[in-house]
Motif scaffolding. Structure first.
Motif, PDB file in Angstrom:
ATOM      1  N   GLY A 264       0.802  -1.221   0.000  1.00 17.13           N
ATOM      2  CA  GLY A 264       0.000   0.000   0.000  1.00 17.13           C
ATOM      3  C   GLY A 264       0.833   1.268   0.000  1.00 17.13           C
ATOM      4  O   GLY A 264       0.331   2.329   0.381  1.00 17.13           O
ATOM      5  N   LEU A 265       2.089   1.161  -0.426  1.00 16.87           N
ATOM      6  CA  LEU A 265       2.930   2.355  -0.447  1.00 16.87           C
ATOM      7  C   LEU A 265       2.344   3.423  -1.359  1.00 16.87           C
ATOM      8  O   LEU A 265       2.542   4.621  -1.127  1.00 16.87           O
ATOM      9  CB  LEU A 265       4.351   1.987  -0.902  1.00 16.87           C
ATOM     10  N   ASP A 266       1.619   2.999  -2.389  1.00 14.63           N
ATOM     11  CA  ASP A 266       0.998   3.978  -3.296  1.00 14.63           C
ATOM     12  C   ASP A 266       0.020   4.881  -2.561  1.00 14.63           C
ATOM     13  O   ASP A 266      -0.122   6.065  -2.904  1.00 14.63           O
ATOM     14  CB  ASP A 266       0.285   3.259  -4.443  1.00 14.63           C
ATOM     15  N   HIS A 267      -0.664   4.350  -1.529  1.00 10.36           N
ATOM     16  CA  HIS A 267      -1.564   5.193  -0.733  1.00 10.36           C
ATOM     17  C   HIS A 267      -0.777   6.300  -0.047  1.00 10.36           C
ATOM     18  O   HIS A 267      -1.198   7.465  -0.022  1.00 10.36           O
ATOM     19  CB  HIS A 267      -2.283   4.353   0.324  1.00 10.36           C
TER      20      HIS A 267
ATOM     21  N   LEU B 209       2.309   7.472  -0.897  1.00 11.73           N
ATOM     22  CA  LEU B 209       2.938   8.391  -1.841  1.00 11.73           C
ATOM     23  C   LEU B 209       1.924   9.357  -2.445  1.00 11.73           C
ATOM     24  O   LEU B 209       2.218  10.545  -2.644  1.00 11.73           O
ATOM     25  CB  LEU B 209       3.636   7.601  -2.945  1.00 11.73           C
ATOM     26  N   SER B 210       0.734   8.870  -2.727  1.00  7.51           N
ATOM     27  CA  SER B 210      -0.322   9.737  -3.249  1.00  7.51           C
ATOM     28  C   SER B 210      -0.678  10.824  -2.245  1.00  7.51           C
ATOM     29  O   SER B 210      -0.841  12.001  -2.602  1.00  7.51           O
ATOM     30  CB  SER B 210      -1.558   8.910  -3.594  1.00  7.51           C
ATOM     31  N   ALA B 211      -0.784  10.439  -0.960  1.00  7.56           N
ATOM     32  CA  ALA B 211      -1.101  11.419   0.085  1.00  7.56           C
ATOM     33  C   ALA B 211       0.044  12.415   0.246  1.00  7.56           C
ATOM     34  O   ALA B 211      -0.173  13.629   0.370  1.00  7.56           O
ATOM     35  CB  ALA B 211      -1.370  10.695   1.399  1.00  7.56           C
ATOM     36  N   ARG B 212       1.278  11.924   0.217  1.00  6.57           N
ATOM     37  CA  ARG B 212       2.439  12.803   0.383  1.00  6.57           C
ATOM     38  C   ARG B 212       2.541  13.816  -0.737  1.00  6.57           C
ATOM     39  O   ARG B 212       2.863  14.999  -0.514  1.00  6.57           O
ATOM     40  CB  ARG B 212       3.708  11.953   0.435  1.00  6.57           C
ATOM     41  N   ASP B 213       2.232  13.372  -1.964  1.00  5.95           N
ATOM     42  CA  ASP B 213       2.412  14.232  -3.128  1.00  5.95           C
ATOM     43  C   ASP B 213       1.404  15.374  -3.196  1.00  5.95           C
ATOM     44  O   ASP B 213       1.565  16.291  -4.008  1.00  5.95           O
ATOM     45  CB  ASP B 213       2.353  13.392  -4.411  1.00  5.95           C
ATOM     46  N   ARG B 214       0.376  15.327  -2.358  1.00  2.00           N
ATOM     47  CA  ARG B 214      -0.546  16.465  -2.294  1.00  2.00           C
ATOM     48  C   ARG B 214       0.123  17.682  -1.684  1.00  2.00           C
ATOM     49  O   ARG B 214      -0.328  18.816  -1.882  1.00  2.00           O
ATOM     50  CB  ARG B 214      -1.783  16.092  -1.477  1.00  2.00           C
ATOM     51  N   GLY B 215       1.184  17.457  -0.906  1.00  2.00           N
ATOM     52  CA  GLY B 215       1.979  18.565  -0.404  1.00  2.00           C
ATOM     53  C   GLY B 215       1.467  19.243   0.842  1.00  2.00           C
ATOM     54  O   GLY B 215       2.032  20.260   1.269  1.00  2.00           O
ATOM     55  N   LYS B 216       0.416  18.714   1.447  1.00  3.11           N
ATOM     56  CA  LYS B 216      -0.126  19.338   2.651  1.00  3.11           C
ATOM     57  C   LYS B 216       0.223  18.577   3.928  1.00  3.11           C
ATOM     58  O   LYS B 216      -0.324  18.853   4.986  1.00  3.11           O
ATOM     59  CB  LYS B 216      -1.645  19.469   2.524  1.00  3.11           C
ATOM     60  N   GLY B 217       1.120  17.618   3.795  1.00  4.17           N
ATOM     61  CA  GLY B 217       1.507  16.816   4.944  1.00  4.17           C
ATOM     62  C   GLY B 217       0.687  15.551   5.058  1.00  4.17           C
ATOM     63  O   GLY B 217      -0.424  15.453   4.502  1.00  4.17           O
ATOM     64  N   VAL B 218       1.244  14.580   5.767  1.00  6.70           N
ATOM     65  CA  VAL B 218       0.574  13.292   5.964  1.00  6.70           C
ATOM     66  C   VAL B 218       0.583  12.951   7.445  1.00  6.70           C
ATOM     67  O   VAL B 218       1.628  13.014   8.104  1.00  6.70           O
ATOM     68  CB  VAL B 218       1.269  12.152   5.180  1.00  6.70           C
ATOM     69  N   LEU B 219      -0.569  12.585   7.955  1.00  8.93           N
ATOM     70  CA  LEU B 219      -0.708  12.119   9.331  1.00  8.93           C
ATOM     71  C   LEU B 219      -1.019  10.622   9.283  1.00  8.93           C
ATOM     72  O   LEU B 219      -2.023  10.213   8.695  1.00  8.93           O
ATOM     73  CB  LEU B 219      -1.830  12.873  10.040  1.00  8.93           C
ATOM     74  N   ILE B 220      -0.132   9.824   9.875  1.00  5.42           N
ATOM     75  CA  ILE B 220      -0.322   8.373   9.897  1.00  5.42           C
ATOM     76  C   ILE B 220      -1.018   7.990  11.195  1.00  5.42           C
ATOM     77  O   ILE B 220      -0.476   8.181  12.290  1.00  5.42           O
ATOM     78  CB  ILE B 220       1.014   7.625   9.787  1.00  5.42           C
ATOM     79  N   VAL B 221      -2.227   7.441  11.069  1.00  6.11           N
ATOM     80  CA  VAL B 221      -2.947   6.911  12.227  1.00  6.11           C
ATOM     81  C   VAL B 221      -2.392   5.525  12.522  1.00  6.11           C
ATOM     82  O   VAL B 221      -2.451   4.623  11.677  1.00  6.11           O
ATOM     83  CB  VAL B 221      -4.457   6.804  11.941  1.00  6.11           C
ATOM     84  N   THR B 222      -1.847   5.343  13.707  1.00  4.60           N
ATOM     85  CA  THR B 222      -1.321   4.036  14.066  1.00  4.60           C
ATOM     86  C   THR B 222      -1.556   3.789  15.550  1.00  4.60           C
ATOM     87  O   THR B 222      -2.211   4.584  16.233  1.00  4.60           O
ATOM     88  CB  THR B 222       0.180   3.933  13.685  1.00  4.60           C
ATOM     89  N   GLY B 223      -1.061   2.679  16.043  1.00  4.17           N
ATOM     90  CA  GLY B 223      -1.284   2.336  17.442  1.00  4.17           C
ATOM     91  C   GLY B 223      -0.259   1.331  17.913  1.00  4.17           C
ATOM     92  O   GLY B 223       0.672   0.945  17.176  1.00  4.17           O
TER      93      GLY B 223
ATOM     94  N   ARG C  98       1.853  -1.960   6.310  1.00  2.00           N
ATOM     95  CA  ARG C  98       0.689  -1.871   5.435  1.00  2.00           C
ATOM     96  C   ARG C  98      -0.006  -0.515   5.607  1.00  2.00           C
ATOM     97  O   ARG C  98      -0.441  -0.164   6.693  1.00  2.00           O
ATOM     98  CB  ARG C  98      -0.275  -3.021   5.752  1.00  2.00           C
ATOM     99  N   PHE C  99      -0.078   0.234   4.494  1.00  2.00           N
ATOM    100  CA  PHE C  99      -0.801   1.502   4.490  1.00  2.00           C
ATOM    101  C   PHE C  99      -2.176   1.288   3.876  1.00  2.00           C
ATOM    102  O   PHE C  99      -2.306   0.669   2.809  1.00  2.00           O
ATOM    103  CB  PHE C  99      -0.061   2.567   3.674  1.00  2.00           C
ATOM    104  N   GLY C 100      -3.209   1.820   4.541  1.00  2.00           N
ATOM    105  CA  GLY C 100      -4.552   1.760   4.007  1.00  2.00           C
ATOM    106  C   GLY C 100      -4.882   3.007   3.213  1.00  2.00           C
ATOM    107  O   GLY C 100      -4.112   3.974   3.175  1.00  2.00           O
ATOM    108  N   PRO C 101      -6.044   3.025   2.555  1.00  2.00           N
ATOM    109  CA  PRO C 101      -6.468   4.215   1.821  1.00  2.00           C
ATOM    110  C   PRO C 101      -6.653   5.408   2.755  1.00  2.00           C
ATOM    111  O   PRO C 101      -6.879   5.243   3.960  1.00  2.00           O
ATOM    112  CB  PRO C 101      -7.811   3.798   1.201  1.00  2.00           C
ATOM    113  N   GLU C 102      -6.561   6.592   2.193  1.00  2.00           N
ATOM    114  CA  GLU C 102      -6.763   7.807   2.974  1.00  2.00           C
ATOM    115  C   GLU C 102      -8.146   7.797   3.619  1.00  2.00           C
ATOM    116  O   GLU C 102      -9.136   7.380   2.998  1.00  2.00           O
ATOM    117  CB  GLU C 102      -6.618   9.023   2.065  1.00  2.00           C
TER     118      GLU C 102
END
Length: 299
Positions: free
Chosen positions: A100-103, A105-119, A242-246
């Motif tokens: 799911g790296l494409d999820h 990279l797509s989020a990163r390329d928007r340029g507004k930052g990425v917040l990863i929800v994890t636990g 594993r990255f899920g969809p935004e």
């Protein structure tokens, strides 16, 4: 004196486990986990109580097995953490991979930052570390450890390949700045909170006081939010990041209502992952300690 002793123990453990071949280190880690199961009855009781709350239909014997496997997995994580200073992209290719790296990279390329929800699920320490090994260093929101020397040692390992630490006691300013610069920040948002920093949202059909900071920052900055977990796959004998969809944000203009709704969405993503990998979540944490006004304690 106590701080010096704690540091000596941690440093020795890192050196000893880190020097062992990986299979041997993991067996040693599993033995530490098994010992913790036996000598820490209070944590064991918390774990069983949490499993009763989350899976009321699960037989008692199965709950115990889930918890025993958790202790094994924690021991493995200890071993992996101690060996992390030796890890490179090349020598980890046989037991670490990403889906799911494409999820991301797509989020990163928007340029507004990425917040990863994890636990605290799977190998969370290995997760951000592997992210940096792949060439995508990130920041992590982390609580300072009580022992400053141990804190410095642990963070030196976490940040070996470009990661940065944002401490919880001053993370809001750093988080906003990171989003403005289009950076990536991972947030462990599965721990018990207290109001006003936390809001109550459903978690395994029980209201849980949950950090609302991620939702507030996402709404303010337009950052992308997506789930990411490093999980042990028994069939392949490897960890998979594993990255899920935004996760789509709700923005109705009612800020407080939107914050609660989005926090609930993020928490639901964590719950779904835990339901799939129940023996890899930190059941020994008192997740439901803070109760809505008028409710009785659950522990």
């Amino acid at each position: 004196m106590r701080e010096a002793l704690e540091f000596a123990v941690v440093w020795t453990l890192v050196k000893l486990l880190g020097a062992l071949p990986r299979p041997v280190a993991r067996r040693a880690g599993a033995a530490v986990g098994a010992a913790a199961w036996r000598i820490l009855p209070r944590l064991r009781r918390v774990g069983i109580r949490n499993l009763e709350l989350a899976f009321p239909q699960m037989p008692a014997a199965e709950r115990e097995q889930v918890l025993r496997r958790l202790y094994r997995n924690l021991g493995w994580l200890l071993a992996e953490f101690c060996r992390m200073p030796r890890y490179t992209r090349e020598n980890t290719s046989g037991f670490l991979c990403c889906e799911g790296l494409d999820h991301y990279l797509s989020a990163r390329d928007r340029g507004k930052g990425v917040l990863i929800v994890t636990g605290h699920l799977g190998a969370w320490e290995l997760s951000s570390f592997y992210h940096s090994l792949m060439g995508y260093p990130m920041s992590m929101v982390i609580r300072r450890l009580d022992n400053p020397r141990v804190d410095a040692l642990v963070n030196s390992i976490r940040c070996r390949h470009g990661n940065r630490v944002l401490h919880k006691d001053d993370f809001a300013r750093g988080l906003l700045a990171a989003m403005r610069q289009g950076e990536t920040v991972g947030i462990l948002m599965d721990t018990n909170m207290t109001p006003p920093q936390g809001v109550f949202v459903p978690f395994f059909d029980h209201m849980a006081c949950t950090a609302s900071g991620l939702a507030r920052v996402a709404l303010k900055t337009g950052a992308a939010v997506l789930p990411g977990f490093m999980l042990w796959e028994e069939s392949g004998q490897k960890y998979v990041l594993r990255f899920g969809p935004e996760i789509p944000l709700v923005s109705t203009g009612d800020s407080e209502s939107d914050i609660v709704e989005n926090t609930a969405r993020f928490t639901s993503a964590i719950e779904q992952a835990i339901r799939t990998y129940p023996d890899q979540w930190l059941w020994v944490h008192r997740r439901w300690k803070t109760r809505p006004e008028g409710e009785k304690p659950v522990y």
